[in-house]
Design a protein around this motif. Structure first.
Motif, mmCIF file in Angstrom:
data_model
loop_
_atom_site.group_PDB
_atom_site.id
_atom_site.type_symbol
_atom_site.label_atom_id
_atom_site.label_comp_id
_atom_site.label_asym_id
_atom_site.label_seq_id
_atom_site.Cartn_x
_atom_site.Cartn_y
_atom_site.Cartn_z
ATOM 1 N N ASP A 270 14.093 -52.842 37.824
ATOM 2 C CA ASP A 270 14.352 -53.391 39.147
ATOM 3 C C ASP A 270 15.644 -54.188 39.162
ATOM 4 O OD1 ASP A 270 12.271 -52.528 40.686
ATOM 5 O OD2 ASP A 270 10.950 -54.159 40.128
ATOM 6 N N MET A 271 16.198 -54.330 40.358
ATOM 7 C CA MET A 271 17.435 -55.092 40.543
ATOM 8 C C MET A 271 17.372 -56.507 39.967
ATOM 9 S SD MET A 271 19.994 -53.766 41.802
ATOM 10 C CE MET A 271 20.685 -52.554 42.862
ATOM 11 N N VAL A 272 16.290 -57.190 40.251
ATOM 12 C CA VAL A 272 16.215 -58.600 39.855
ATOM 13 C C VAL A 272 16.136 -58.707 38.328
ATOM 14 C CG1 VAL A 272 14.900 -60.733 40.054
ATOM 15 C CG2 VAL A 272 15.126 -59.228 42.026
ATOM 16 N N GLN B 119 17.251 -56.476 36.239
ATOM 17 C CA GLN B 119 18.576 -56.085 35.771
ATOM 18 C C GLN B 119 19.525 -57.282 35.789
ATOM 19 O OE1 GLN B 119 20.699 -52.381 36.939
ATOM 20 N NE2 GLN B 119 21.901 -53.696 38.236
ATOM 21 N N ARG B 120 19.469 -58.015 36.891
ATOM 22 C CA ARG B 120 20.325 -59.195 37.025
ATOM 23 C C ARG B 120 20.021 -60.203 35.923
ATOM 24 N NH1 ARG B 120 24.347 -60.058 37.374
ATOM 25 N NH2 ARG B 120 24.619 -58.946 39.299
ATOM 26 N N GLU B 121 18.742 -60.415 35.646
ATOM 27 C CA GLU B 121 18.369 -61.380 34.614
ATOM 28 C C GLU B 121 18.878 -60.951 33.243
ATOM 29 O OE1 GLU B 121 14.392 -63.120 36.842
ATOM 30 O OE2 GLU B 121 14.162 -61.665 35.232
ATOM 31 N N ASP C 84 22.683 -61.466 33.102
ATOM 32 C CA ASP C 84 22.986 -62.892 32.932
ATOM 33 C C ASP C 84 22.700 -63.331 31.499
ATOM 34 O OD1 ASP C 84 23.748 -63.097 35.538
ATOM 35 O OD2 ASP C 84 21.950 -64.142 36.236
ATOM 36 N N GLU D 236 31.249 -56.171 35.718
ATOM 37 C CA GLU D 236 30.769 -57.545 35.662
ATOM 38 C C GLU D 236 30.825 -58.105 34.254
ATOM 39 O OE1 GLU D 236 26.916 -58.362 37.082
ATOM 40 O OE2 GLU D 236 27.453 -58.162 39.180
ATOM 41 N N PRO E 10 27.610 -55.092 49.019
ATOM 42 C CA PRO E 10 26.974 -55.627 50.214
ATOM 43 C C PRO E 10 27.967 -56.283 51.156
ATOM 44 C CG PRO E 10 26.336 -56.862 48.239
ATOM 45 C CD PRO E 10 27.053 -55.650 47.793
ATOM 46 N N GLY E 11 27.767 -56.047 52.432
ATOM 47 C CA GLY E 11 28.620 -56.673 53.429
ATOM 48 C C GLY E 11 29.921 -55.931 53.670
ATOM 49 N N GLU F 143 10.339 -55.314 44.739
ATOM 50 C CA GLU F 143 10.319 -54.942 43.329
ATOM 51 C C GLU F 143 9.096 -54.092 43.010
ATOM 52 O OE1 GLU F 143 11.509 -58.571 40.707
ATOM 53 O OE2 GLU F 143 10.694 -59.296 42.585
ATOM 54 N N HIS G 117 14.445 -50.696 45.944
ATOM 55 C CA HIS G 117 14.565 -52.074 45.487
ATOM 56 C C HIS G 117 16.006 -52.560 45.645
ATOM 57 C CE1 HIS G 117 15.431 -49.750 41.737
ATOM 58 N NE2 HIS G 117 16.418 -50.599 41.697
ATOM 59 N N ASP G 118 16.838 -51.712 46.245
ATOM 60 C CA ASP G 118 18.268 -51.982 46.291
ATOM 61 C C ASP G 118 18.722 -52.293 47.716
ATOM 62 O OD1 ASP G 118 20.974 -52.048 46.031
ATOM 63 O OD2 ASP G 118 21.197 -49.990 45.310
ATOM 64 N N LEU H 6 21.325 -58.722 55.479
ATOM 65 C CA LEU H 6 22.374 -58.711 54.456
ATOM 66 C C LEU H 6 23.348 -59.878 54.629
ATOM 67 C CD1 LEU H 6 23.074 -56.565 52.157
ATOM 68 C CD2 LEU H 6 21.265 -55.908 53.698
ATOM 69 N N LEU I 120 17.366 -63.759 46.571
ATOM 70 C CA LEU I 120 17.321 -63.359 45.167
ATOM 71 C C LEU I 120 17.683 -61.873 45.026
ATOM 72 C CD1 LEU I 120 16.474 -63.746 42.157
ATOM 73 C CD2 LEU I 120 14.141 -63.288 42.868
ATOM 74 N N LEU I 121 17.111 -61.041 45.893
ATOM 75 C CA LEU I 121 17.423 -59.607 45.850
ATOM 76 C C LEU I 121 18.905 -59.376 46.103
ATOM 77 C CD1 LEU I 121 14.462 -58.007 47.831
ATOM 78 C CD2 LEU I 121 14.861 -57.907 45.376
ATOM 79 N N GLU J 169 21.408 -61.488 45.618
ATOM 80 C CA GLU J 169 22.228 -61.987 44.516
ATOM 81 C C GLU J 169 22.167 -61.074 43.297
ATOM 82 O OE1 GLU J 169 21.014 -65.951 43.562
ATOM 83 O OE2 GLU J 169 21.669 -66.740 45.493
ATOM 84 N N SER J 170 21.129 -60.243 43.247
ATOM 85 C CA SER J 170 20.956 -59.386 42.073
ATOM 86 C C SER J 170 21.822 -58.139 42.116
ATOM 87 C CB SER J 170 19.494 -58.961 41.955
ATOM 88 O OG SER J 170 18.680 -60.095 41.841
ATOM 89 N N ILE J 171 22.366 -57.811 43.260
ATOM 90 C CA ILE J 171 23.177 -56.599 43.370
ATOM 91 C C ILE J 171 24.442 -56.772 42.536
ATOM 92 C CG2 ILE J 171 24.497 -55.154 44.965
ATOM 93 C CD1 ILE J 171 22.613 -56.191 47.185
ATOM 94 N N PRO K 150 24.502 -67.390 39.188
ATOM 95 C CA PRO K 150 23.481 -66.736 38.379
ATOM 96 C C PRO K 150 22.129 -66.802 39.081
ATOM 97 C CG PRO K 150 24.309 -68.711 37.286
ATOM 98 C CD PRO K 150 24.997 -68.618 38.593
ATOM 99 N N VAL K 151 21.333 -65.784 38.818
ATOM 100 C CA VAL K 151 20.013 -65.768 39.422
ATOM 101 C C VAL K 151 19.194 -66.919 38.868
ATOM 102 C CG1 VAL K 151 17.852 -64.535 39.541
ATOM 103 C CG2 VAL K 151 19.983 -63.330 39.886
ATOM 104 N N ARG L 46 13.778 -67.472 38.113
ATOM 105 C CA ARG L 46 13.274 -66.713 36.978
ATOM 106 C C ARG L 46 11.803 -66.380 37.122
ATOM 107 N NH1 ARG L 46 16.736 -65.361 33.688
ATOM 108 N NH2 ARG L 46 18.535 -66.622 33.157
ATOM 109 N N GLY L 47 11.369 -65.497 36.280
ATOM 110 C CA GLY L 47 9.962 -65.150 36.297
ATOM 111 C C GLY L 47 9.791 -63.802 36.949
ATOM 112 N N ARG M 6 7.999 -68.896 41.888
ATOM 113 C CA ARG M 6 9.380 -68.586 41.534
ATOM 114 C C ARG M 6 10.374 -69.327 42.414
ATOM 115 N NH1 ARG M 6 9.743 -62.100 41.592
ATOM 116 N NH2 ARG M 6 11.620 -62.332 40.341
#
Lengths: 328, 335
Positions: A182-184, A186-188, A191, A216, A257-258, B46, B210-211, B240, B250-251, B253-255, B267-268, B271-272, B289
């Motif tokens: 998932d995106m989130v 992946q982001r973690e 990071d 990135e 995005p945007g 997710e 999820h994107d 958006l 959160l979603l 920021e993850s892109i 940074p995200v 967590r969790g 979260r």
């Protein structure tokens, strides 16, 4: 001195009528440098990653060139000679690597296996290191005694990345480490990798089809097309100005995005069939800037303003304009 | 925006839990939305958010526990499977496993054409070729006899889209149709999906992903799901640009966004993971979260309420901190 030097590497599949999946690739990775390797499915990027770590298996075969890692020629060494250097000099996290965990062994047993096989560390040292690498990827220590099926996909992937760090490798190769996630998550993980960079000394080869993700994390990026590097450039330059038309097309295909959806374009056509390579430039059939020369003569990878690009048209353009292109 | 073609009302799906102590898992919890003619609605979340469960219920693969799915003409979807298949078709995530490898493209498409368009022989073949042209696999006669292994991922997904169109459905449900494809071919597949609206009778589309970045390109409206509940709902543009719920932020920021790399990118902070079998929560499911969570969030479920002209959000904190200071991230205002 570079940590990894790949020199004219060629990898083929099949013996009788071999297909060249990697067609003479050369590049270097320096100590503590993060290098990205980007290309579409079938461009040879995973084959290249495998071959660098000497994990290629028949029908794949190294048909030419050298891989020199930390002063040793890995292409000239036997499996027995390579063995003591695996995990220590280079460790690899494969695509869908999370499924590479043994389902009937606890995470602890799998970590221990690597350390017992490759080090003479004492029992407390082994336990200590297992805990350390889990802390590095922010996973609770108690998962050591769990089995893979008890973990989520993101956790498994982080366990596999943690495992890659066990023996303090000089180079880590990550092949699409976040593609199934998932995106989130992946982001973690991204990071987390950036954070590890400040704590552990290692170089990274990050392989992905997603240029956005690679930009990135990388200092330098290699763009691969039909088995060859078509551009090698610093990430900050690519953000401003990709030189090769293929790089530019990849940049346009990123959904940011945007941004205006009308500026978002995929690439037309498909990569060439490696069995029937076109004469001239492999990208010519899909290229907007194509000239007659492109269909006839294969371009070389040329130095342009500190970058390298394999293109007749862009190469000339930039040379005529001198050092002017709007970089930085 | 036209009339509502399909209404989903208080849709709930509970699965029995493996361990009896926990009782049951609520995969979808009272989800309501409408699908209007001419629009693409994105369901975002997710793994474990319930988005695929909703798709399965709409297409009749799963039965709902409570609530209902109502068509414009009063037909109740769950009671007429045959009608469902005609009206709703699915585009699956993985074009490498959703096509039978031993069948040619022509055979794969002939069957639904003969079955649902009630024609045979040359006429069916003509219609299949028309479909292939429509999904830009041309010349159609070339692709008609190919097998999946001869096609790239993008081409296979075009065949899957053609197969969905073959039944002449009113609604297409696309479940992560581009997540298995190279970034470089995603744009064209999304464009194709956008372009099939209005063709072969397709009147609306549900895009599951999820994107958020691709949702912006394809969808008119976006529903954000978290653990089976809708937490935010609005136009794609507003979500958006001005996401209200901390989870939506959160979603977003993850892109991957190379232009905001390193120092610039926040940074995200939340967590969790979305874990199964977590302790039962009486309040907001996102509270564990959420950096903005306070006492009330743990006690009460925030209702989905209109917070601006364009959107609905289920968050006690969304009104002040996030709406007014669009630039402030959840992390800045929370930590």
């Amino acid at each position: 001195m570079s940590l990894l030097s790949v020199e004219g590497l060629k990898v083929t599949y099949g013996l009788r009528n071999p297909v060249y999946a990697v067609r003479g690739v050369s590049f270097e990775i320096f100590e503590e440098e993060f290098v990205g390797l980007v290309g579409e499915s079938g461009c040879g990027k995973s084959t290249l990653g495998f071959a660098i770590a000497r994990l290629e298996r028949p029908p794949a075969r190294i048909a030419g060139g050298r891989v020199v890692l930390d002063g040793r020629d890995w292409t000239a060494m036997s499996e027995r000679e390579l063995r003591p250097h695996r995990w220590k000099d280079v460790s690899v996290v494969l695509q869908s690597g999370m499924n590479a965990l043994n389902p009937v062994m606890t995470i602890e047993a799998q970590f221990r296996d690597v350390m017992v096989q490759h080090t003479d560390w004492s029992e407390p040292a082994i336990r200590q290191r297992a805990l350390e690498v889990l802390d590095m990827v922010h996973i609770d220590r108690d998962i050591l005694f769990r089995y893979p099926h008890e973990l989520s996909g993101g956790m498994k992937q982080r366990v596999v990345i943690a495992m890659a760090f066990l023996l303090h490798p000089k180079l880590i190769i990550l092949d699409e480490p976040t593609t199934a996630l998932d995106m989130v998550v992946q982001r973690e993980i991204m990071d987390n990798l950036m954070e590890l960079r400040g704590r552990e000394k290692f170089s990274l080869l990050f392989i992905s089809h997603d240029l956005g993700l690679v930009l990135e994390i990388s200092d330098r990026v290699l763009i691969m097309y039909a088995g060859q590097i078509v551009e090698e450039n610093r990430a900050e330059n690519l953000l401003e100005y990709g030189l090769h038309p293929y790089t530019q097309a990849l940049m346009r295909s990123l959904p940011v995005p945007g941004s205006d959806a009308r500026e978002f374009h995929g690439l037309r056509g498909s990569p060439p069939n490696l069995r029937q390579m076109p004469k001239g430039c492999a990208f010519a059939p899909r290229c907007d800037l194509v000239t007659a020369e492109c269909h006839e003569v294969e371009p070389d990878l040329e130095d342009i303003n500190g970058a390298k690009v394999r293109c007749h048209v862009v190469g000339k353009e930039v040379r005529v304009r001198g050092s002017e292109p709007s970089i930085g | 925006m036209g009339r509502s073609l399909l209404s989903v009302e208080n849709l709930t799906k509970r699965y029995p839990s493996r361990s009896s102590s926990e009782g049951e898992v609520v995969a979808v919890d009272r989800v309501s939305f409408e699908l209007h003619r001419g629009e693409v609605v994105a369901l975002i979340g997710e793994s474990g958010s319930g988005k695929s469960t909703i798709a399965k219920i709409l297409t009749g693969v799963e039965q709902l526990t409570s609530g209902r799915v109502l068509w414009e003409d009063g037909a109740v979807a769950s009671k007429a499977p045959r009608l469902l298949r005609q009206r709703i078709q699915m585009v699956f995530q993985d074009p490498f496993s959703s096509l039978n490898p031993v069948n040619t493209v022509g055979y794969t498409l002939m069957r639904p054409v003969m079955n649902y368009q009630r024609c045979n022989g040359a006429e069916a073949e003509r219609r299949v070729k028309e479909l292939l042209d429509q999904v830009q696999l041309s010349p159609a006669s070339l692709y008609f006899n190919k097998r999946p292994f001869e096609l790239s991922g993008g081409q296979r997904q075009r065949v899957v889209i053609a197969r969905a169109l073959a039944a002449k459905p009113q609604v297409i449900v696309a479940d992560e149709p581009v997540s298995m494809l190279d970034v470089s071919v995603r744009a064209e597949i999304l464009r194709l999906l956008r372009s099939v609206m209005g063709q072969q009778g397709v009147q609306a589309m549900l895009y599951i992903t999820h994107d958020l970045a691709t949702a912006e390109i394809l969808a008119d409206r976006v529903l954000v799901l978290y653990k089976g509940r809708i937490v935010e709902h609005g136009t794609a543009k507003s979500i958006l640009r001005r996401p209200m719920h901390p989870y939506t932020r959160l979603l977003l920021e993850s892109i991957p966004n190379p232009r905001a790399r390193r120092g610039n990118r926040v940074p995200v902070s939340l967590r969790g993971e979305n874990r199964e079998g977590e302790l039962r929560l009486t309040g907001c499911l996102f509270a564990p979260r959420c950096p903005l969570a306070h006492d009330r969030c743990w006690r009460e479920v925030p209702p989905l309420e209109a917070r601006s002209d364009e959107g609905y959000v289920a968050c006690f904190n969304a009104s002040q901190s996030l709406v007014q200071t669009g630039a402030v991230t959840a992390r800045d205002s929370g930590a």
